[in-house]
Design an enzyme around this catalytic site. Structure first.
Site, PDB file in Angstrom:
ATOM      1  N   GLU A 175       0.818  -1.219   0.000  1.00 26.49           N
ATOM      2  CA  GLU A 175       0.000   0.000   0.000  1.00 26.49           C
ATOM      3  C   GLU A 175       0.852   1.270   0.000  1.00 26.49           C
ATOM      4  O   GLU A 175       0.920   1.973   1.006  1.00 26.49           O
ATOM      5  CB  GLU A 175      -0.949  -0.011   1.208  1.00 26.49           C
ATOM      6  CG  GLU A 175      -1.897  -1.193   1.175  1.00 26.49           C
ATOM      7  CD  GLU A 175      -2.890  -1.197   2.327  1.00 26.49           C
ATOM      8  OE1 GLU A 175      -4.083  -1.345   2.052  1.00 26.49           O
ATOM      9  OE2 GLU A 175      -2.460  -1.073   3.489  1.00 26.49           O
TER      10      GLU A 175
HETATM   11  C1  TNX Z   1      -4.601  -4.332   4.454  1.00 24.82           C
HETATM   12  S1  TNX Z   1      -2.853  -6.720   4.036  1.00 24.82           S
HETATM   13  C2  TNX Z   1      -3.361  -4.144   5.007  1.00 24.82           C
HETATM   14  C3  TNX Z   1      -3.218  -3.878   6.457  1.00 24.82           C
HETATM   15  C4  TNX Z   1      -4.555  -3.724   7.115  1.00 24.82           C
HETATM   16  C5  TNX Z   1      -5.505  -4.768   6.585  1.00 24.82           C
HETATM   17  C6  TNX Z   1      -6.850  -4.747   7.254  1.00 24.82           C
HETATM   18  C7  TNX Z   1      -1.847  -5.626   3.928  1.00 24.82           C
HETATM   19  C8  TNX Z   1      -0.596  -6.021   3.362  1.00 24.82           C
HETATM   20  N1  TNX Z   1      -2.191  -4.376   4.316  1.00 24.82           N
HETATM   21  O1  TNX Z   1      -2.418  -2.742   6.666  1.00 24.82           O
HETATM   22  O2  TNX Z   1      -4.376  -3.855   8.489  1.00 24.82           O
HETATM   23  O3  TNX Z   1      -5.691  -4.593   5.210  1.00 24.82           O
HETATM   24  O4  TNX Z   1      -7.632  -5.824   6.861  1.00 24.82           O
END
Ligand code: TNX
Length: 513
Positions: A336
């Site tokens: 992200e």
């Molecule tokens: C996505 S999964 C994220 C996390 C959040 C999660 C909540 C991922 C690599 N990143 O930062 O906590 O969704 O479901």
């Protein structure tokens, strides 16, 4: 004589063709027994039993190494106070009729985690290639015992094991759970309880998400503000917390005693607000961003990846964590990252790979990193709409944690008060009914190292909340990771889970569904 048979000739068919349609007969253990994950082959004769009594003695070979001895002592403490004898070395001797449990190593057992368990009324034998296999044989034997085995204080427990033969080995070498201790801190004793319970189900990887926007959870001696400032916060404004290096080492050693490898994750270059609050030089303008304690990600400040001044900090972090982590892996996160250019992002990931490798570790990252120029030894963890197949096509290995199946922070259904729902509701059946080998185009069985279920903790606050979301779905995942696809069926599993719940209750686990 009542004989319960299961999965007799399946093992051959399965290893030859793992993705074959599920036409094989579904194994049944009978209504009183529940082994999770289901072993590759199990035959029980419930009309005959081994009964633990004061004559029972545990034996290891004369030349047994310390880890074999440790498994024998772990077993003995489980059977105490009924078994008062110390573990003995050498060939079983003693009076006729005395019960013996023998743990032995045989290099001819094919799988490093595989074992054979033979139970007769007079003896139990567990044979494995390694101490890990012995440990898993012990866990299977434990699940074949009445739940009272879980009550250490129960002096008058009647511990019996049905006669039988079990021949077992796992489908995948990586069977993991992730704990996000960053959004809400989980104290060491609660992490250890997870380790204890997970190891009963043969889970062998514990991925600790040690830093995120909302908090920093591991002391870095050369950069003390990370823990001293970054450790003060968590989602919702609570007090946070962090592990000292000694506490972390103690968790890692405890996990190792349960044959579980800890994988530390420091998420970068996004999800790093707590670090930038602690060391403002990590930002491009050198100004500390505001503390962030909400769910989601702060929109403004990002790690200044083009600045030379951030790398000494990163190198200190990777070096110190690598030094206190005996396992082979270091997880860089990498997920992200909307506010860097593609070139900035990919260059950063490749630089991280060099730093991690230079510290002697194999890099693991969320599959957002797959488009970078990665070594085939680097491991990529699939979670969402990422390009995981790029890594598989290069011959790299993949961990499967697809959000709609694996995310333990998703609500069970619309009535679950805790949890998020961006990846959908996940009942235990939804978590069970899928095949990692066919789930993503371009990611065949040969590319899959294993599976992992993450428990993100934005909405889980107390240790019992962590348990509520994890159990029973993480046990579902234990079976997805261990048992061959052809042997798996939801109806059989749900019967075993129903029986198995009493064991979770005995262990004081707050299962949520
Ligand atoms: C996505 S999964 C994220 C996390 C959040 C999660 C909540 C991922 C690599 N990143 O930062 O906590 O969704 O479901």
């Amino acid at each position: 004589m009542k004989v319960v048979r299961a999965s007799l000739v399946l093992v051959f068919a399965i290893s030859a063709c793992r993705t074959a349609p599920i036409t094989a007969p579904v194994p049944q253990l009978g209504s009183n027994f529940s082994v999770i994950p289901l072993p590759a082959s199990i035959q029980l004769d419930t009309s005959r039993t081994f009964r633990v009594d004061t004559s029972t003695t545990i034996y290891v070979a004369e030349a047994a190494d310390s880890s074999t001895l440790a498994v024998a002592q772990y077993l003995r403490s489980m059977l105490t106070p009924i078994v008062g004898h110390e573990v003995r070395r050498g060939v079983a001797t003693g009076p006729m009729g005395a019960k013996r449990i023998e743990l032995s190593i045989d290099p001819a057992i094919p799988n490093v985690e595989g074992y054979k368990l033979d139970i007769t009324p007079g003896s139990i034998s567990i044979v494995a290639k390694t101490a890990a296999g012995l440990f898993y044989g012990v866990q299977t034997m434990r699940q074949l015992m009445p739940v009272s085995v879980e009550y250490q204080a129960g002096v008058a427990r009647r511990l019996t094991v049905p006669a039988g033969h079990i021949n077992d080995s796992p489908r995948y070498e990586w069977r993991g759970m992730q704990l996000d201790v960053a959004r809400h801190f989980l104290p060491p004793r609660d992490v250890k309880k997870f380790i204890d319970v997970l190891s009963l189900y043969k889970i062998n990887r514990l991925h600790l998400h040690l830093a995120d926007d909302q908090g920093w959870r591991i002391d870095i001696l050369s950069r003390p503000n990370l823990a001293k400032i970054g450790g003060l916060t968590q989602v919702g404004g609570g007090v946070g917390g962090y592990y000292t290096q000694d506490e972390y080492k103690d968790i890692v050693a405890y996990a190792a005693s349960r044959f579980m490898t800890v994988i530390p994750e420091i998420d970068m270059p996004a999800h790093l607000n707590a670090a930038m609050v602690s060391y403002p030089e990590l930002t491009c303008d050198g100004v500390a961003p505001p503390v962030y304690t909400f769910i989601g990600a702060p929109r403004t400040v990002v790690l200044c990846v083009d600045s030379a001044r951030v790398y000494p900090v990163i190198e200190d972090i990777v070096r110190e964590i690598s030094a206190i982590t005996p396992g082979a892996y270091y997880h860089i996160g990498g997920d992200e990252v909307p506010r860097l250019t593609r070139t900035q992002y990919l260059t950063f990931i490749e630089r991280m790979q060099s730093i991690v490798n230079a510290n002697g570790k194999t890099m693991v990252g969320w599959a957002d990193i797959a488009p970078a120029n990665l070594a085939t030894s680097t491991i990529v963890q699939h979670w969402s709409t990422d390009s995981v197949q790029i890594h598989a096509s290069r011959g790299g290995k993949v961990i499967m944690s697809p959000g709609p199946k694996a995310y333990l922070d998703m609500k069970y259904d619309s009535t679950t008060i805790l949890g998020l729902k961006w990846a959908g509701f996940i009942t235990p059946q939804i978590a069970y009914d899928w095949d990692p080998a066919t789930y993503r185009a371009g990611v065949p069985e040969s590319a899959i190292l294993g599976v992992e279920a993450p428990l993100w903790s934005e909405t889980v606050v107390r240790p019992e909340d962590f348990e509520f979301m994890a159990f029973p779905r993480v046990i579902v995942f234990a079976e997805v990771g261990w048992t061959s696809q052809a042997q798996r069926s939801w109806s059989d599993f749900s019967n075993r889970l129903q029986i198995g719940r009493t064991r979770l209750t005995a262990l004081g686990v707050n299962a949520g569904y």
